[in-house]
Scaffold this motif. Sequence first.
Motif, PDB file in Angstrom:
ATOM      1  N   GLU A 290       0.822  -1.202   0.000  1.00 30.04           N
ATOM      2  CA  GLU A 290       0.000   0.000   0.000  1.00 30.04           C
ATOM      3  C   GLU A 290       0.857   1.253   0.000  1.00 30.04           C
ATOM      4  OE1 GLU A 290      -3.117   2.344  -0.435  1.00 30.04           O
ATOM      5  OE2 GLU A 290      -3.147   0.148  -0.531  1.00 30.04           O
ATOM      6  N   LYS A 291       1.957   1.237   0.720  1.00 33.87           N
ATOM      7  CA  LYS A 291       2.865   2.384   0.714  1.00 33.87           C
ATOM      8  C   LYS A 291       3.499   2.566  -0.660  1.00 33.87           C
ATOM      9  CE  LYS A 291       3.996   2.191   5.634  1.00 33.87           C
ATOM     10  NZ  LYS A 291       5.067   2.023   6.639  1.00 33.87           N
TER      11      LYS A 291
ATOM     12  N   THR B 110       0.979   4.115  -2.935  1.00 33.51           N
ATOM     13  CA  THR B 110       0.801   5.538  -2.637  1.00 33.51           C
ATOM     14  C   THR B 110       1.928   6.365  -3.226  1.00 33.51           C
ATOM     15  OG1 THR B 110      -0.415   5.085  -0.593  1.00 33.51           O
ATOM     16  CG2 THR B 110       0.649   7.245  -0.774  1.00 33.51           C
TER      17      THR B 110
ATOM     18  N   LEU C 197       1.772   9.352  -6.094  1.00 26.64           N
ATOM     19  CA  LEU C 197       2.305  10.686  -5.835  1.00 26.64           C
ATOM     20  C   LEU C 197       3.369  11.084  -6.848  1.00 26.64           C
ATOM     21  CD1 LEU C 197       2.693  10.621  -1.934  1.00 26.64           C
ATOM     22  CD2 LEU C 197       0.892  11.745  -3.258  1.00 26.64           C
TER      23      LEU C 197
ATOM     24  N   ARG D  55      -6.648   9.598  -6.683  1.00 27.75           N
ATOM     25  CA  ARG D  55      -6.442  10.033  -5.302  1.00 27.75           C
ATOM     26  C   ARG D  55      -6.218  11.532  -5.267  1.00 27.75           C
ATOM     27  NH1 ARG D  55      -2.718   5.740  -1.933  1.00 27.75           N
ATOM     28  NH2 ARG D  55      -3.423   3.813  -2.932  1.00 27.75           N
ATOM     29  N   LYS D  56      -6.342  12.068  -4.063  1.00 29.97           N
ATOM     30  CA  LYS D  56      -5.996  13.463  -3.832  1.00 29.97           C
ATOM     31  C   LYS D  56      -4.641  13.530  -3.150  1.00 29.97           C
ATOM     32  CE  LYS D  56     -10.639  15.424  -3.515  1.00 29.97           C
ATOM     33  NZ  LYS D  56     -11.586  16.212  -2.665  1.00 29.97           N
ATOM     34  N   ALA D  57      -4.005  14.702  -3.257  1.00 25.16           N
ATOM     35  CA  ALA D  57      -2.706  14.916  -2.613  1.00 25.16           C
ATOM     36  C   ALA D  57      -2.591  16.374  -2.217  1.00 25.16           C
ATOM     37  CB  ALA D  57      -1.570  14.538  -3.556  1.00 25.16           C
TER      38      ALA D  57
ATOM     39  N   PRO E  37       2.210  11.406   7.110  1.00 19.85           N
ATOM     40  CA  PRO E  37       1.732  10.930   5.818  1.00 19.85           C
ATOM     41  C   PRO E  37       2.867  10.891   4.792  1.00 19.85           C
ATOM     42  CG  PRO E  37       0.200  12.521   6.748  1.00 19.85           C
ATOM     43  CD  PRO E  37       1.421  12.549   7.617  1.00 19.85           C
TER      44      PRO E  37
ATOM     45  N   GLY F 113       5.166  11.219   1.495  1.00 18.74           N
ATOM     46  CA  GLY F 113       5.338  12.328   0.560  1.00 18.74           C
ATOM     47  C   GLY F 113       6.695  12.278  -0.096  1.00 18.74           C
TER      48      GLY F 113
ATOM     49  N   GLN G   7       2.272  15.297  -0.873  1.00 23.07           N
ATOM     50  CA  GLN G   7       2.014  14.404   0.254  1.00 23.07           C
ATOM     51  C   GLN G   7       0.636  13.779   0.124  1.00 23.07           C
ATOM     52  OE1 GLN G   7       2.161  16.370   4.144  1.00 23.07           O
ATOM     53  NE2 GLN G   7       3.248  14.605   4.952  1.00 23.07           N
ATOM     54  N   GLU G   8       0.523  12.530   0.567  1.00 20.20           N
ATOM     55  CA  GLU G   8      -0.765  11.849   0.467  1.00 20.20           C
ATOM     56  C   GLU G   8      -1.839  12.605   1.247  1.00 20.20           C
ATOM     57  OE1 GLU G   8      -1.307   8.046   2.441  1.00 20.20           O
ATOM     58  OE2 GLU G   8       0.434   8.417   3.698  1.00 20.20           O
TER      59      GLU G   8
ATOM     60  N   ILE H  10      -5.059  12.452   3.419  1.00 15.20           N
ATOM     61  CA  ILE H  10      -5.823  11.561   4.288  1.00 15.20           C
ATOM     62  C   ILE H  10      -7.099  12.286   4.697  1.00 15.20           C
ATOM     63  CG2 ILE H  10      -5.853  10.354   6.515  1.00 15.20           C
ATOM     64  CD1 ILE H  10      -2.798  10.100   6.206  1.00 15.20           C
TER      65      ILE H  10
END
Length: 252
Positions: A9-10, A13, A17, A47-49, A78, A80, A97-98, A100
């Motif tokens: 998952e990391k 992500t 990014l 996704r958003k960042a 988080p 990044g 950066q992710e 959340i």
Amino acid sequence: FPVTIRYDEKTKTLEVLSKGKVLEVKMLRTHGSAVYVLSLDYKGEKRKAIFKLSGADGKDNELAAVGISQLGGVGVVPLGLLRTISIGDEKYTGFIQEFIPGNELYEVEDPYNLVESDEHYKRYNLILLFDTLVKNHDRQRVHHGGSLNNWYLGNNGLLYAIDHQFCSFIDYEPDRPIDGASYARDAQIPLDAAQAIIKASKNTSQLRELVSHFKSMRPGSEEYLVGQLKKIANSIEIRDGKAFIRKLTQTT
């Protein structure tokens, strides 16, 4: 920077990014440094960042905080990295950066206002430990007239440490001790984090290499950081399936 993330998952992500197509850019705030919310798409993964523009030291501080959080076993920042994107007709390099889902907490007068569950207060204590590593003064009461700032409460029920661009790594040198902190309740931290910190303190080669890449840090920062991580690891006591920080000041 030379950090290997082994968790799927990391990894996903970080891929989003670093490689995600920017679909939309929205201004979030302009004070301090410009902050934007990005909408990204990478291979159908949307996704958003958060994207921050700041000076070189600010971007370095944010990046260093992520790396130290991961390699130190704390895991409260988080994910990044640094990236260049287009905003209008201009290209900007900043810290991405992710995002959340949750709420940033401003001017919280008492730590217990952050604590709504056992996991909250354990993470609260864990973030205080992290601040001793990165020399962050920005979450302390004295920095905000008796209140607390720069805490983030995710909709997943976890507290996160955010915003390390201006007040982290201040006086980051071997001859300057870190101030003590007030830990909530019985100074308990999450067991998995405690185990990760202890493990990280026994193999610090990647952590040393990470810190050596940031020219803004003073000579000797690697040894200082590693020393602090080992002190924290030695202060952790695990009993009855729970992890506690020994010999630390607690809140009443």
